[in-house]
Scaffold this motif. Sequence first.
Motif, PDB file in Angstrom:
ATOM      1  N   ASN A 130      -8.294  -8.990  -5.343  1.00 53.10           N
ATOM      2  CA  ASN A 130      -8.149  -7.826  -6.219  1.00 53.10           C
ATOM      3  C   ASN A 130      -9.492  -7.132  -6.434  1.00 53.10           C
ATOM      4  OD1 ASN A 130      -5.423  -8.406  -6.521  1.00 53.10           O
ATOM      5  ND2 ASN A 130      -5.698  -9.498  -8.448  1.00 53.10           N
ATOM      6  N   SER A 131     -10.525  -7.934  -6.636  1.00 52.53           N
ATOM      7  CA  SER A 131     -11.860  -7.386  -6.873  1.00 52.53           C
ATOM      8  C   SER A 131     -12.394  -6.679  -5.631  1.00 52.53           C
ATOM      9  CB  SER A 131     -12.812  -8.501  -7.292  1.00 52.53           C
ATOM     10  OG  SER A 131     -14.118  -8.012  -7.495  1.00 52.53           O
ATOM     11  N   LEU A 132     -12.198  -7.288  -4.463  1.00 53.76           N
ATOM     12  CA  LEU A 132     -12.668  -6.691  -3.214  1.00 53.76           C
ATOM     13  C   LEU A 132     -11.965  -5.371  -2.936  1.00 53.76           C
ATOM     14  CD1 LEU A 132     -12.904  -9.829  -0.886  1.00 53.76           C
ATOM     15  CD2 LEU A 132     -14.814  -8.459  -1.742  1.00 53.76           C
ATOM     16  N   GLU A 133     -10.669  -5.331  -3.187  1.00 54.83           N
ATOM     17  CA  GLU A 133      -9.915  -4.097  -2.964  1.00 54.83           C
ATOM     18  C   GLU A 133     -10.441  -2.980  -3.862  1.00 54.83           C
ATOM     19  OE1 GLU A 133      -5.277  -2.540  -2.937  1.00 54.83           O
ATOM     20  OE2 GLU A 133      -5.891  -4.098  -4.348  1.00 54.83           O
ATOM     21  N   LEU A 134     -10.627  -3.287  -5.137  1.00 51.65           N
ATOM     22  CA  LEU A 134     -11.097  -2.274  -6.082  1.00 51.65           C
ATOM     23  C   LEU A 134     -12.506  -1.802  -5.735  1.00 51.65           C
ATOM     24  CD1 LEU A 134     -10.047  -0.826  -8.607  1.00 51.65           C
ATOM     25  CD2 LEU A 134     -11.188  -2.566  -9.995  1.00 51.65           C
ATOM     26  N   ASP A 135     -13.393  -2.757  -5.428  1.00 47.69           N
ATOM     27  CA  ASP A 135     -14.759  -2.395  -5.063  1.00 47.69           C
ATOM     28  C   ASP A 135     -14.775  -1.526  -3.808  1.00 47.69           C
ATOM     29  OD1 ASP A 135     -16.009  -3.709  -7.165  1.00 47.69           O
ATOM     30  OD2 ASP A 135     -16.135  -5.607  -6.076  1.00 47.69           O
ATOM     31  N   PHE A 136     -13.948  -1.885  -2.837  1.00 49.71           N
ATOM     32  CA  PHE A 136     -13.904  -1.131  -1.583  1.00 49.71           C
ATOM     33  C   PHE A 136     -13.432   0.306  -1.824  1.00 49.71           C
ATOM     34  CE2 PHE A 136     -11.590   0.204   2.298  1.00 49.71           C
ATOM     35  CZ  PHE A 136     -12.652   0.181   3.182  1.00 49.71           C
ATOM     36  N   LEU A 137     -12.404   0.466  -2.630  1.00 44.60           N
ATOM     37  CA  LEU A 137     -11.869   1.801  -2.914  1.00 44.60           C
ATOM     38  C   LEU A 137     -12.916   2.680  -3.590  1.00 44.60           C
ATOM     39  CD1 LEU A 137      -8.274   0.891  -4.153  1.00 44.60           C
ATOM     40  CD2 LEU A 137      -8.894   1.942  -1.969  1.00 44.60           C
ATOM     41  N   PHE A 138     -13.652   2.116  -4.539  1.00 43.61           N
ATOM     42  CA  PHE A 138     -14.676   2.894  -5.226  1.00 43.61           C
ATOM     43  C   PHE A 138     -15.854   3.201  -4.296  1.00 43.61           C
ATOM     44  CE2 PHE A 138     -12.566   1.776  -9.225  1.00 43.61           C
ATOM     45  CZ  PHE A 138     -12.729   2.964  -9.934  1.00 43.61           C
ATOM     46  N   LEU A 139     -16.239   2.225  -3.467  1.00 42.27           N
ATOM     47  CA  LEU A 139     -17.333   2.456  -2.524  1.00 42.27           C
ATOM     48  C   LEU A 139     -16.962   3.515  -1.483  1.00 42.27           C
ATOM     49  CD1 LEU A 139     -18.509  -1.232  -2.004  1.00 42.27           C
ATOM     50  CD2 LEU A 139     -19.902   0.621  -2.936  1.00 42.27           C
ATOM     51  N   MET A 140     -15.674   3.642  -1.226  1.00 45.65           N
ATOM     52  CA  MET A 140     -15.181   4.660  -0.294  1.00 45.65           C
ATOM     53  C   MET A 140     -14.853   5.974  -0.999  1.00 45.65           C
ATOM     54  SD  MET A 140     -14.856   3.575   2.964  1.00 45.65           S
ATOM     55  CE  MET A 140     -13.376   4.284   3.713  1.00 45.65           C
ATOM     56  N   THR A 166      -9.826  -7.163   3.630  1.00 44.45           N
ATOM     57  CA  THR A 166      -9.722  -6.074   2.656  1.00 44.45           C
ATOM     58  C   THR A 166      -9.263  -4.783   3.310  1.00 44.45           C
ATOM     59  OG1 THR A 166     -11.515  -7.059   1.346  1.00 44.45           O
ATOM     60  CG2 THR A 166     -10.961  -4.756   0.895  1.00 44.45           C
ATOM     61  N   THR A 167      -9.900  -4.416   4.409  1.00 46.77           N
ATOM     62  CA  THR A 167      -9.540  -3.158   5.074  1.00 46.77           C
ATOM     63  C   THR A 167      -8.133  -3.210   5.664  1.00 46.77           C
ATOM     64  OG1 THR A 167     -10.685  -3.925   7.085  1.00 46.77           O
ATOM     65  CG2 THR A 167     -11.904  -2.488   5.600  1.00 46.77           C
ATOM     66  N   ILE A 168      -7.746  -4.370   6.179  1.00 47.08           N
ATOM     67  CA  ILE A 168      -6.400  -4.499   6.750  1.00 47.08           C
ATOM     68  C   ILE A 168      -5.347  -4.418   5.657  1.00 47.08           C
ATOM     69  CG2 ILE A 168      -4.812  -6.105   7.894  1.00 47.08           C
ATOM     70  CD1 ILE A 168      -7.212  -7.022   9.601  1.00 47.08           C
TER      71      ILE A 168
END
Length: 224
Positions: A156-166, A125-127
């Motif tokens: 897609n879900s991991l990317e979105l969750d990561f962006l919101f958590l950040m 996800t981060t990469i």
Amino acid sequence: MAISPRKLRNDVYSYSYQNDSNTPLVISVLASLIDRTLVRNERIGRKCAGMGGSVTITKTGSKTRVFDCHETPDMTIQSYLERIFRYTKVGPSVYVVAYVYIDRFCRSHPEFRITGRNVHRLLITTIMVASKYVEDMNYRNSYFARVGGITTKEMNSLELDFLFLMNFKMHVNVSVFESYCCHLEREVSIGGGYHIEKTLRCAEEIKSRQIEERGFNRIARITL
């Protein structure tokens, strides 16, 4: 494989994007750092379990568990990062920015601990997010999903969750990038080289065993 701070810096800043480019040195350094983090977190987890302590899962903490998978992937961090590089060819700067994101994420969510169950999904996800930030051209999420061994829906879900958590704080300025590069250089200069070489040896041993097993299975099928 001897890695010096100067070699690492030259690799990050003067990397050649050729089809036959070697694996960036930063991958080995990052793998070494994460491997030690995993060992430390596992030790803390065992210590807490031995003392009968319980972990209180907050609302935010439950959200960070989106990176947990049902089973721990049977692939070393070194091998996983090499796989990502082999199929995406993202440059060394992407891995540095991904390292920045991981550090920010852990600082923003102190209840989150990198473990064998979440590290692979966190890395892909981060990469992928870092690649979109650094690179001019990128692969689709579906391609990163295949490389990372997950479904497109999960990616897609991991990317979105990561962006919101950040809180969408994804900007990395030059001074921050330079400071993290210096940290990676110190990792090499103060003795991290031993751990890096150990990580590489383990990865090579696993690869050789897998090749031997494939050869044995091939022979067995022929015999049968």
